[in-house]
Scaffold this motif. Structure first.
Motif: not given
Length: 412
Positions: A62, A65-66, A70-74, A105, A112, A115, A119
């Protein structure tokens, strides 16, 4: 972001749009290294297949991804905060619960992967979609990275027998997205270890159809948990669900009590993955017909049984490590570069492989002792489960009695 730099105008060719290929493409893009991604499927097609896996992404993944943005679904519908572990025994069961800090996650890869692909394209990434021949990619690029474990690529990277102790699947898998299961504690995973039989897992998960439960049977081949892996759930859904409930009642009765029989079932007929995985490490690089070199990462290089939930996390770690090696390389992407890069990637990957392979065998006495300590001490339990974030540290604990002793002392 730095200005684009490549060793030649052709840049890097990446084959595969799983987590390894996509994170490598995004990271190279971020580092200013020209890369072309070859994907067998469009983003829409990636999101419309049957499920192939049910990955948990731990804190380091994660964090990467930050870094990529692209870190999503938080939110908690996509998180696991704690684990409930049961080791079933002949005389008595050993049980403990533990917090997973930070939470993992758990997002359907059919959400995923599109996404990440979208991007990469939005940022100007070059994507070629459709069937691809590795030799053709080699003629276009200075280096080919294969992150696709399909059969078409396996001949290029033969199995490394010295690092692959199992010639056949050690578990027969039947995993799917279900509704109709009650959570005693929200966002908690259940895992039942059944020595000599296999494992049963229930994982709260964000599926492409919304919040659901993954129910997974990992059966020792020929054992009593194997039958669902061979049933056609679409042709006979009632028979399939009856068999699943029968096994829960027999081998995980506490979990069976939380099932609403009237409302239980797959969220859709095709939301199921069945089959076996043979754990294997393949040769890490190869020379193509025209002399261009190809490196293997992801499923093209290493296939682990999903029991330790490390596959996606290893793929992410390897993608970032390789991107740094590519971006900092001074010479050509030749055999010497590939040999050195693969060896350096193995320094981390071997811990994941050795731990994952060891978990498929009956636990040795020092590991059973650790489970016993975890059942009696919440600090030990929390620290053990949170070690899943760090496979190097985890294997350092589990690989020897001395490792367990040192770990327990550090907790207490």
């Amino acid at each position: 972001m730095t200005g684009a730099r490549t060793h030649d105008s052709a840049g890097i060719g990446i084959i595969g749009s799983g987590i390894s290929g996509l994170q490598l493409a995004l990271r190279l893009q971020q580092l200013g290294v020209a890369a072309t991604l070859y994907s067998a499927q469009t983003a829409e097609e990636l999101g419309s297949t049957r499920p192939r896996n049910f990955p948990a992404r731990f804190a380091p993944t994660q964090a990467r991804e930050e870094t990529l943005g692209v870190h999503a679904w938080q939110h908690d519908d996509a998180r696991v905060h704690s684990w409930a572990i049961t080791i079933h025994g002949e005389d008595a069961d050993l049980e403990f619960t533990a917090a997973l800090r930070p939470p993992s996650s758990v997002v359907d890869f059919r959400l995923y992967l599109p996404h990440l692909l979208d991007e990469f394209i939005r940022r100007g990434g070059d994507v070629r979609t459709g069937p691809v021949a590795v030799d053709e990619v080699g003629r276009r690029h200075g280096l080919v990275v294969v992150a696709n474990g399909d059969r078409s690529m396996r001949d290029l990277f033969p199995v490394d027998a010295a690092r692959s102790p199992y010639p056949t699947p050690q578990r027969i898998l039947c995993s799917g997205f279900y509704h109709g299961i009650r959570e005693d504690v929200p966002h908690r995973l259940d895992i039942h270890f059944l020595p000599g039989i296999g494992e049963i897992l229930r994982i709260p998960f964000l599926s492409r159809l919304g919040p659901a439960h993954v129910l997974a049977f990992e059966a020792v081949p020929g054992g009593p948990l194997e039958p669902p892996a061979h049933l056609d759930a679409a042709a006979d859904p009632d028979g399939f669900h009856r068999e699943v409930l029968r096994l829960l009642a027999a081998y995980a009765p506490g979990l069976r009590e939380r099932v609403d029989t009237a409302g239980f079932g797959l969220v859709a007929p095709d939301e199921l993955a069945q089959g076996g995985v043979t754990p294997a490490v393949r040769k890490g690089w190869a020379r193509l017909a025209d002399g261009t070199c190809a490196l293997a990462i992801g499923d093209a290089w290493i296939t682990n049984d999903p029991l330790t939930a490390q596959g996606a996390n290893l793929g992410s770690h390897t993608a970032f490590a390789l991107a740094d090696l590519i971006a900092s390389a001074d010479g050509p992407f030749d055999a010497a570069f590939c040999r050195d890069a693969s060896a350096r990637l193995w320094e981390h990957a071997r811990h994941v492989v050795e731990w994952s392979n060891a978990f498929l065998a009956p636990p040795p006495p020092h590991v059973l002792g650790l489970f016993g300590r975890a059942a009696g001490d919440r600090q030990v339990a929390d620290a053990f489960v949170s070690r899943f974030h760090d496979p190097v540290a985890m294997w350092g604990v589990l690989s020897s009695p001395e490792g367990v002793d040192s770990f327990v002392k550090s907790c207490t």
